[in-house]
Design a protein around this motif. Structure first.
Motif, PDB file in Angstrom:
ATOM      1  N   CYS A 131      -9.566  11.162   4.936  1.00  0.00           N
ATOM      2  CA  CYS A 131     -10.955  11.538   5.181  1.00  0.00           C
ATOM      3  C   CYS A 131     -11.714  11.464   3.865  1.00  0.00           C
ATOM      4  O   CYS A 131     -11.236  11.923   2.844  1.00  0.00           O
ATOM      5  CB  CYS A 131     -10.999  12.956   5.740  1.00  0.00           C
ATOM      6  SG  CYS A 131     -12.662  13.603   5.901  1.00  0.00           S
TER       7      CYS A 131
ATOM      8  N   MET B 252     -14.788  12.687   3.315  1.00  0.00           N
ATOM      9  CA  MET B 252     -15.813  13.706   3.116  1.00  0.00           C
ATOM     10  C   MET B 252     -15.183  15.089   3.099  1.00  0.00           C
ATOM     11  O   MET B 252     -13.989  15.229   3.234  1.00  0.00           O
ATOM     12  CB  MET B 252     -16.815  13.637   4.248  1.00  0.00           C
ATOM     13  CG  MET B 252     -17.372  12.255   4.405  1.00  0.00           C
ATOM     14  SD  MET B 252     -19.047  12.295   4.892  1.00  0.00           S
ATOM     15  CE  MET B 252     -19.294  10.604   5.346  1.00  0.00           C
TER      16      MET B 252
ATOM     17  N   CYS C 147     -18.251  17.242   8.417  1.00  0.00           N
ATOM     18  CA  CYS C 147     -18.688  15.886   8.739  1.00  0.00           C
ATOM     19  C   CYS C 147     -19.111  15.816  10.203  1.00  0.00           C
ATOM     20  O   CYS C 147     -18.398  16.295  11.073  1.00  0.00           O
ATOM     21  CB  CYS C 147     -17.565  14.887   8.479  1.00  0.00           C
ATOM     22  SG  CYS C 147     -17.933  13.244   9.097  1.00  0.00           S
TER      23      CYS C 147
ATOM     24  N   CYS D 109     -12.129  12.155  14.945  1.00  0.00           N
ATOM     25  CA  CYS D 109     -13.311  11.409  14.526  1.00  0.00           C
ATOM     26  C   CYS D 109     -13.566  10.224  15.442  1.00  0.00           C
ATOM     27  O   CYS D 109     -14.641   9.634  15.410  1.00  0.00           O
ATOM     28  CB  CYS D 109     -13.131  10.925  13.102  1.00  0.00           C
ATOM     29  SG  CYS D 109     -12.622  12.249  12.027  1.00  0.00           S
TER      30      CYS D 109
ATOM     31  N   CYS E 120     -16.464   6.121   9.530  1.00  0.00           N
ATOM     32  CA  CYS E 120     -16.445   5.966   8.069  1.00  0.00           C
ATOM     33  C   CYS E 120     -15.530   4.819   7.644  1.00  0.00           C
ATOM     34  O   CYS E 120     -15.525   4.446   6.481  1.00  0.00           O
ATOM     35  CB  CYS E 120     -16.019   7.266   7.399  1.00  0.00           C
ATOM     36  SG  CYS E 120     -14.317   7.705   7.740  1.00  0.00           S
TER      37      CYS E 120
HETATM   38  S1  SF4 Z   1     -15.520  10.458  10.318  1.00  0.00           S
HETATM   39 FE1  SF4 Z   1     -15.958  12.127   8.849  1.00  0.00          FE
HETATM   40  S2  SF4 Z   1     -14.368  13.696   9.221  1.00  0.00           S
HETATM   41 FE2  SF4 Z   1     -13.682  11.753  10.146  1.00  0.00          FE
HETATM   42  S3  SF4 Z   1     -12.403  10.778   8.592  1.00  0.00           S
HETATM   43 FE3  SF4 Z   1     -14.468   9.953   8.388  1.00  0.00          FE
HETATM   44  S4  SF4 Z   1     -15.469  11.245   6.863  1.00  0.00           S
HETATM   45 FE4  SF4 Z   1     -13.647  12.350   7.546  1.00  0.00          FE
END
Ligand code: SF4
Lengths: 326, 239
Positions: free
Chosen positions: A169, A171, A176, A193, A232
């Motif tokens: 991840c 963030m 998030c 996610c 992401c």
């Molecule tokens: S979508 Fe957000 S919480 Fe999920 S892996 Fe990516 S940055 Fe992390």
């Protein structure tokens, strides 16, 4: 150094114990568990049986009750804490302040760990959780460097657990909301996610096209290793006009080569992510890490295991633990 | 839902492919009772799988071993699980989710000897349709320690040790065979796949060009419309 391993089913729990896990963490089959996916997780009876097996082997079981209770519907979360206490699990992993308070008042003897979902990553926050709710351990977000972790440990009175392997991840976890925009479901409330209910794969002219809700996240040419359709880690068209990875590539976290430094920093436990993965994954990762920890603890060189096939995009990274930018 | 790439339906070059050729004279009709027997035995040995599957309401799966000419229809209806056998190139009854991959990988998955996501990442396994249903099936099957020896070994306990041995011998022989086939497969197909990739790239470029032209057309139409409107306004203003 304690090896904390995931299990989504009793069979995975057995695999983790056989592979050398010190602790297995699990969750109930309901909304109190961030990995509340169909076909997965433990009923109270399965947990009772599994706990007996683990204790017979001298190992432990933690229960993650790591979602945030819904306003006006606290009952399932209270019940989960009560059940875990009744069964006699070795610790509960909680994120919500109200639930931590409930657990402390109702079951003071039940060991409490702070979930990564609480996103506590500075001494002030961690010491507050310790003094207010007698939290014994904090699971740190995957955003700190080894040096930052070492500095943090000097300023807190609780044990630290860090992620060693699994989902990567980019963030601050628990904060998030990327997937909420695409699907209405966030990792913070639904534990994922790329919720399977919104994921679609299609084979198109030798390419695997993955979609999340209305959005095309990636298109993997034939023979290229694939990944989950996580926002992401998608390939998007930026101003260059060519699709590329704007945030992060499909990859998994693997800090095996940093084990000596993490031990040196005073980290108490290493966490393997992946309660949603199969028992073959659990067995492979746990046995690899068992050997690596045993070697590192004896001061021997860490035998680096090839985890290529089970990592996302068949690649791995040590992520923020060894970030050298800033 | 359907595979738009006919070439992808090309079966992988595996020992199973040859086994499939040899089994070609056996109509699917004869395999049905075998599949049903296997399912009945699994229900008896691993009830936990089926209790976890019950959350799926009326879901039909198409499971296709890409190196055999047969396919399996697995359905969950009102908490009960059923199986049927068909042939790959026939018209399939309606299904909500499809899983396909080499037979040996599907069997390894059934026994929990390989991680489903790992097979997916390495592109050995394809899934289409209702992803959540596929994951439910994977989670349910993975919740038990399934053993093909126990399923096929039957109820005669004294035969089991011999059967175990035989099975592990066949297993390792098959693994060697699989590796050899993989090598031959690569060497034969490499030039062809390269050529196909080139064609794919060309097709993609044409698709991109078409998309750009589409956009351009929309833009031109919009500006024409604007011009027409302003002309109207102008004419209107003159009156
Ligand atoms: S979508 Fe957000 S919480 Fe999920 S892996 Fe990516 S940055 Fe992390």
């Amino acid at each position: 150094m304690e090896l904390v391993c995931p299990a989504g089913t009793p069979a995975s729990l057995r695999a983790a114990l056989d592979a050398g896990a010190d602790v297995v963490y699990v969750g109930f089959r309901d909304e109190t568990n961030a990995r509340n996916f169909p076909g997965l997780n433990f009923s109270p009876e399965e947990l009772e049986e599994s706990l007996e097996k683990a204790h017979d082997m001298g190992r432990q079981v933690y229960v993650a009750i790591n979602t945030y209770p819904q306003a006006g519907n606290l009952e399932p979360w209270y019940r989960a804490v009560d059940t875990a206490a009744r069964i006699g699990v070795d610790a509960v992993i909680l994120a919500d302040i109200g639930l931590l308070d409930y657990a402390k008042r109702q079951h003071p003897e039940l060991r409490r760990h702070l979930s990564v979902q609480a996103s506590a990553s500075n001494p002030e926050a961690i010491n507050f959780y310790h003094s207010a709710f007698d939290v014994q351990r904090v699971v740190l977000p995957r955003v700190l460097t080894v040096h930052e972790i070492a500095e943090l440990i000097k300023e807190i009175d609780v044990e630290t657990e860090v992620f060693a392997f699994g989902g990567m991840c980019v963030m601050a976890e628990g904060r998030c909301s990327l997937s909420s925009y695409a699907t209405g479901k966030s990792p913070n409330m639904n534990g994922v996610c790329s919720p399977a209910s919104h994921v679609e794969y299609e084979q198109r002219r030798g390419k695997l096209v993955s979609r999340l809700g209305e959005f095309t996240i990636n298109s993997f040419p034939n023979e290229e290793a694939a990944g989950y359709p996580t926002l992401c880690k998608g390939r998007f068209v930026g101003h260059t006009g060519e699709p590329s990875y704007l945030f992060e590539e499909p990859t998994s976290l693997n800090v095996m080569m940093l084990l000596p430094e993490l031990i040196q920093a005073g980290v108490k436990a290493l966490k393997i992510e992946g309660r949603q993965r199969g028992k073959a994954y659990v067995y492979q990762v746990v046995s690899g890490y068992r050997k690596a920890i045993d070697a590192a603890m004896k001061g021997e060189p860490v035998p680096l295991m090839d985890m290529g096939n089970i990592t996302e995009g068949t690649r791995s990274t040590a992520g923020a633990y060894e970030k050298n930018w800033r | 839902m359907h595979d738009k790439n006919a070439l992808l339906k090309m079966p992988p070059f595996t020992p199973m492919l040859f086994a499939g050729f040899m089994m070609r004279p056996v109509p699917a009709f004869f395999l049905k009772p075998v599949a049903k027997r296997v399912l009945a035995r699994m229900k008896k040995l691993y009830p936990e799988i089926f209790s976890r599957l019950a959350v799926l309401e009326n879901t039909k799966f198409l499971i296709t071993p890409t190196d055999l000419q047969y396919c399996f229809y697995l359905s969950v209806e009102e908490g009960q699980t059923y199986i049927d056998v068909g042939v790959n190139d026939a018209e399939h009854p309606e299904f909500q989710a499809a899983i396909s991959g080499p037979m040996i990988d599907l069997l390894k998955l059934l026994e929990g000897r390989v991680d489903g996501d790992a097979l997916f990442f390495s592109r050995a396994l394809n899934i289409e349709g209702d992803t959540e249903a596929v994951l439910t099936l994977r989670n349910a099957v993975d919740s038990a320690d399934v053993s093909l020896v126990d399923i096929l070994g039957g109820p005669v306990p004294f035969m089991k040790p011999g059967f175990d041995k035989l099975f592990s011998k066949i297993g390792s022989f098959f693994e060697y065979l699989e590796q050899d086939f993989e090598t031959v497969h690569r060497s034969i197909l490499l030039p062809i796949t390269r050529h196909m990739d080139e064609i794919d790239k060309e097709l993609d470029k044409s698709e991109d060009r078409m998309k750009k032209m589409d956009k351009e057309l929309v833009r031109i139409k919009a500006s024409l419309r604007k011009k027409q409107q302003s002309n109207h306004k102008f004419v209107g203003g003159m009156q």
